[in-house]
Design a protein around this motif. Structure first.
Motif, PDB file in Angstrom:
ATOM      1  N   SER A 178       0.852  -1.208   0.000  1.00  0.00           N
ATOM      2  CA  SER A 178       0.000   0.000   0.000  1.00  0.00           C
ATOM      3  C   SER A 178       0.875   1.240   0.000  1.00  0.00           C
ATOM      4  N   SER A 179       0.567   2.191  -0.934  1.00  0.00           N
ATOM      5  CA  SER A 179       1.278   3.468  -0.947  1.00  0.00           C
ATOM      6  C   SER A 179       0.986   4.259   0.321  1.00  0.00           C
ATOM      7  N   ALA A 180      -0.256   4.139   0.826  1.00  0.00           N
ATOM      8  CA  ALA A 180      -0.652   4.895   2.020  1.00  0.00           C
ATOM      9  C   ALA A 180       0.138   4.436   3.236  1.00  0.00           C
ATOM     10  N   GLU A 181       0.562   3.171   3.228  1.00  0.00           N
ATOM     11  CA  GLU A 181       1.320   2.642   4.359  1.00  0.00           C
ATOM     12  C   GLU A 181       2.807   2.553   4.042  1.00  0.00           C
ATOM     13  N   CYS A 182       3.198   3.093   2.871  1.00  0.00           N
ATOM     14  CA  CYS A 182       4.619   3.091   2.461  1.00  0.00           C
ATOM     15  C   CYS A 182       5.162   1.670   2.358  1.00  0.00           C
ATOM     16  N   THR A 183       4.286   0.731   1.913  1.00  0.00           N
ATOM     17  CA  THR A 183       4.743  -0.668   1.766  1.00  0.00           C
ATOM     18  C   THR A 183       4.582  -1.173   0.340  1.00  0.00           C
ATOM     19  N   SER A 184       4.227  -0.291  -0.608  1.00  0.00           N
ATOM     20  CA  SER A 184       3.988  -0.752  -1.982  1.00  0.00           C
ATOM     21  C   SER A 184       5.314  -0.990  -2.716  1.00  0.00           C
ATOM     22  N   ALA A 185       5.282  -2.006  -3.603  1.00  0.00           N
ATOM     23  CA  ALA A 185       6.461  -2.353  -4.429  1.00  0.00           C
ATOM     24  C   ALA A 185       5.972  -3.094  -5.667  1.00  0.00           C
ATOM     25  N   CYS A 186       6.797  -3.113  -6.699  1.00  0.00           N
ATOM     26  CA  CYS A 186       6.442  -3.808  -7.949  1.00  0.00           C
ATOM     27  C   CYS A 186       6.774  -5.290  -7.831  1.00  0.00           C
ATOM     28  N   ALA A 187       5.851  -6.109  -8.338  1.00  0.00           N
ATOM     29  CA  ALA A 187       6.100  -7.564  -8.414  1.00  0.00           C
ATOM     30  C   ALA A 187       5.927  -7.993  -9.867  1.00  0.00           C
ATOM     31  N   PHE A 188       6.798  -8.861 -10.329  1.00  0.00           N
ATOM     32  CA  PHE A 188       6.766  -9.320 -11.732  1.00  0.00           C
ATOM     33  C   PHE A 188       6.697 -10.847 -11.717  1.00  0.00           C
ATOM     34  N   ASP A 189       5.455 -11.372 -11.891  1.00  0.00           N
ATOM     35  CA  ASP A 189       5.260 -12.823 -11.820  1.00  0.00           C
ATOM     36  C   ASP A 189       5.420 -13.440 -13.205  1.00  0.00           C
ATOM     37  N   PRO A 190       6.236 -14.468 -13.350  1.00  0.00           N
ATOM     38  CA  PRO A 190       6.399 -15.093 -14.681  1.00  0.00           C
ATOM     39  C   PRO A 190       5.111 -15.770 -15.150  1.00  0.00           C
ATOM     40  N   ILE A 191       4.804 -15.586 -16.445  1.00  0.00           N
ATOM     41  CA  ILE A 191       3.630 -16.239 -17.050  1.00  0.00           C
ATOM     42  C   ILE A 191       4.026 -17.662 -17.439  1.00  0.00           C
ATOM     43  N   THR A 192       3.241 -18.641 -17.025  1.00  0.00           N
ATOM     44  CA  THR A 192       3.554 -20.052 -17.330  1.00  0.00           C
ATOM     45  C   THR A 192       2.464 -20.713 -18.141  1.00  0.00           C
ATOM     46  N   LEU A 193       1.263 -20.092 -18.228  1.00  0.00           N
ATOM     47  CA  LEU A 193       0.146 -20.706 -18.962  1.00  0.00           C
ATOM     48  C   LEU A 193       0.195 -20.315 -20.434  1.00  0.00           C
ATOM     49  N   CYS A 194      -0.192 -21.251 -21.297  1.00  0.00           N
ATOM     50  CA  CYS A 194      -0.271 -20.992 -22.741  1.00  0.00           C
ATOM     51  C   CYS A 194      -1.585 -20.276 -22.999  1.00  0.00           C
ATOM     52  N   ASP A 195      -1.530 -18.982 -23.272  1.00  0.00           N
ATOM     53  CA  ASP A 195      -2.749 -18.176 -23.439  1.00  0.00           C
ATOM     54  C   ASP A 195      -2.577 -17.281 -24.657  1.00  0.00           C
ATOM     55  N   SER A 196      -3.358 -17.518 -25.701  1.00  0.00           N
ATOM     56  CA  SER A 196      -3.221 -16.746 -26.944  1.00  0.00           C
ATOM     57  C   SER A 196      -3.596 -15.292 -26.721  1.00  0.00           C
ATOM     58  N   GLY A 197      -2.847 -14.406 -27.390  1.00  0.00           N
ATOM     59  CA  GLY A 197      -3.172 -12.992 -27.393  1.00  0.00           C
ATOM     60  C   GLY A 197      -2.594 -12.188 -26.256  1.00  0.00           C
ATOM     61  N   ASP A 198      -1.823 -12.844 -25.335  1.00  0.00           N
ATOM     62  CA  ASP A 198      -1.243 -12.061 -24.237  1.00  0.00           C
ATOM     63  C   ASP A 198       0.160 -11.577 -24.570  1.00  0.00           C
ATOM     64  N   GLY A 199       0.651 -11.829 -25.828  1.00  0.00           N
ATOM     65  CA  GLY A 199       1.970 -11.331 -26.242  1.00  0.00           C
ATOM     66  C   GLY A 199       3.120 -12.173 -25.751  1.00  0.00           C
ATOM     67  N   CYS A 200       2.841 -13.283 -25.011  1.00  0.00           N
ATOM     68  CA  CYS A 200       3.915 -14.101 -24.416  1.00  0.00           C
ATOM     69  C   CYS A 200       3.809 -15.540 -24.901  1.00  0.00           C
TER      70      CYS A 200
END
Length: 618
Positions: A61-83
């Motif tokens: 949370s930005s309000a609690e000064c605890t926010s950060a970026c997370a980048f989860d790897p995509i593992t599912l085969c899903d058409s149209g998501d660019g991956c």
């Protein structure tokens, strides 16, 4: 009791308690990242790592000064998501491209991992062909029917037979005469070869394709049967004509087997010749008198002499100059060959047909005798004219035999020219002074300097150093890359160039001719025309050539033709163009910075370190 209270009071007065810590809610927002916080005043509002195969999100949370970026790897085969995640392919995820060699049959592949290497359908009358390649997953087999008649291919194609294709068997009745048959559909019904000396008849059978004509030769000599059999002749068979060469003289032959081959009556002045021919059995000898003058025929015919017939002897007085005679009836009485350089005299006698003129060459150099004798020239005999090529320099020649073929006075500041012609003995050298300022001609002409002519020595280059280079920014290069130079305030960059050198080839690939003056910062920043702020405002000079290649490469600072400073980054091997040892080839986002501004040990590995880019900052 009062003393104790007083002491306690004094203790608190002299040693106040530490301030009470603020609760977490009061700490967030003080623009300081305190324990337990991940941000404070700079919390992310959005997350994007530029990687197609991660799900980008904000946690905390930005309000609690605890926010950060997370980048989860995509593992599912899903058409149209660019991956296209690992383990997916174009059949399970439209974001994946077809990949030949992954063992999965994808459009437009014909095979993948199961491609045929050879083709054989075990049918003799098909042509088996491997089409496409396994490397491109396009391999397939083609089986086309054989329609041509070809020997030894194991196939008797439709319309072929044993004549046009040795793979076919003979077949009586197919209208084609094949091996073992004498006819097929065209068997003879009667026989006549039109030859008088054969007995004509049919042998064999049409049903077995073996019917043929037999022509037996007639051997008996019989008059009026139309045949002149072998061994017969016109004397034994009226059907025979005279035949030259059968050893029998038959009318109108003159000989046959006994014809003369040569004729000689042993008379020198008769021409012996063979008339007719042995081949025509008409050969006979003829002997006619010789009247022509012919050398070496043994006959001196009437009217001939030694000049037109070698069989005749010379005779002085017959008005014909023959053999060793020099004259006969036309001997000279005076001699003059009209040549100035000979002495003319008569030698021999008219009575012996030996009179002749002698013309002795004049060999002395004598003025006024009308002759320029061999070996003389216009300097030794006034009858001679100047002659180019006699090795003597005669007016108006300037050379003769020693003419220059080329000119070189070993002076770089003259233009050496060959004037005139060797062939006319007028060749001489001209050495004109060079007055133009030209690079690389070896001459620093009057009025030239190092800026107008690189053959001139210039004033010593001012002290200018390469201070920092940033050549590999994240993503596409251009907006942030730069080259930074160092020099004392007021130093002019006129005459300086930045030159980039390819570490793979050793060749220059970019050059920047500089201008301007160092300001109080003593730093000079060169950026590209695509530079973004704040770099653009900090730049003193813009050139797209400031976008240097990633290493291993080198960059040099030159003044006129002199190398003032050089930096090599990465191992260029034999194409190294820096100083000492190469600096490291830094990773993207880092620059190479001189570790002490204004110092230079002439060793790139010592002078430069990797760090964050700092254009225009010391």
């Amino acid at each position: 009791m009062r003393i104790s209270v007083l002491c306690v009071g004094l203790l608190f007065a002299c040693n106040p308690l530490p301030p009470r810590p603020l609760p977490p809610a009061e700490q967030c927002g003080n623009w300081t990242i305190d324990p337990g916080e991940t941000c404070d005043g700079d919390c992310p509002s959005a997350c994007d790592d530029g990687v197609a195969c991660t799900l980008d999100r904000i946690e905390g949370s930005s309000a609690e000064c605890t926010s950060a970026c997370a980048f989860d790897p995509i593992t599912l085969c899903d058409s149209g998501d660019g991956c296209c995640p690992a383990g997916c392919d174009s059949t399970t995820d439209s974001d994946c491209s077809t990949s030949c060699g992954n063992g999965i049959l994808e459009e437009p592949e014909i095979c993948d991992g199961d491609c045929p290497e050879t083709c054989d359908d075990a049918v003799a009358c098909t042509s088996d062909t491997l089409v496409g390649t396994a490397e491109t997953c396009s391999a397939s087999c083609s089986f086309s029917p054989i329609t041509s008649c070809v020997d030894d291919d194991g196939c008797c194609a439709p319309g072929c037979d044993s004549v046009s294709d040795n793979d076919c068997s003979a077949s009586c009745g197919n209208g084609i005469v094949e091996e073992g048959e004498s006819c097929d559909g065209d068997c003879p019904t009667e026989c006549s070869d039109g030859v008088a000396c054969t007995a004509d008849r049919l042998v064999g059978s049409a049903e077995g394709c073996s019917l043929a004509c037999s022509f037996a030769p007639i051997e008996a000599c019989e008059d009026d049967d139309g045949c002149c059999a072998p061994g017969c002749d016109a004397t034994s068979d009226s059907d025979c004509s005279a035949s030259c060469g059968n050893g029998v003289v038959e009318a109108p032959e003159l000989c046959d087997g006994d014809c003369p081959e040569s004729c000689d009556d042993r008379v020198a002045c008769t021409a012996d010749r063979l008339v007719g021919s042995i081949e025509g059995c008409s050969a006979t000898c003829a002997h006619s008198p010789i009247s022509a003058c012919v050398d070496d025929d043994g006959c001196c015919a009437p009217g001939c002499d030694a000049t037109n017939d070698s069989d005749c002897s010379a005779t002085c007085g017959n008005d014909v100059t023959e053999g060793s005679e020099l004259c006969d009836g036309d001997c000279p009485e005076a001699c003059d060959d009209g040549l100035a350089c000979t002495t003319d005299t008569i030698v021999g006698s008219a009575a012996s047909c030996s009179a002749a003129c002698a013309h002795a060459p004049i060999t002395s150099c004598i003025d006024g005798d009308g002759c320029c004798a061999p070996g003389c020239d216009s300097t030794s005999d006034d009858d001679c004219s100047p002659s180019c090529g006699n090795g003597v320099i005669e007016a108006p020649e300037v050379c003769d035999g020693d003419c220059p073929a080329s000119c070189n006075d070993d002076n770089a500041c003259t233009t050496d020219s060959l004037v005139g012609s060797v062939a006319l003995c007028s060749a001489r050298c001209s050495f004109a002074p060079v007055r133009a300022c030209r690079n690389d001609d070896g001459c620093c002409a009057p009025g030239c300097d190092a800026f107008s002519d690189n053959d001139c020595e210039g004033a010593p280059a001012p002290t200018v150093l390469i201070n920092e280079v940033y050549y590999d920014e994240p993503g596409a290069d251009g907006a942030s890359v730069f080259i930074e130079l160092y020099a004392p305030e007021g130093t002019s960059l006129e005459g300086f160039r930045v030159v980039a050198i390819n570490g793979s080839t050793g060749r220059e690939y970019a050059s920047i001719s500089l201008s301007g003056t160092f300001d109080t910062s003593e730093l000079f920043v060169i950026a590209t025309n695509r530079a973004a702020e704040p770099l653009r405002s900090a730049a003193h000079f813009l050139s797209d050539a400031a976008d240097l290649q990633n290493g291993p490469d080198s960059v040099q600072l030159r003044f006129a033709s002199d190398i003032v400073d050089a930096l090599a980054y990465g191992n260029s091997g034999s194409n190294f163009a820096g100083e000492g040892r190469a600096a490291e080839d830094v990773s993207g986002g880092n620059s190479l910075t001189r570790n002490a501004v204004g110092t230079d040990t002439d060793d790139n590995s010592v002078d430069f370190v990797s760090g964050a880019p700092t254009p225009g900052m010391r």
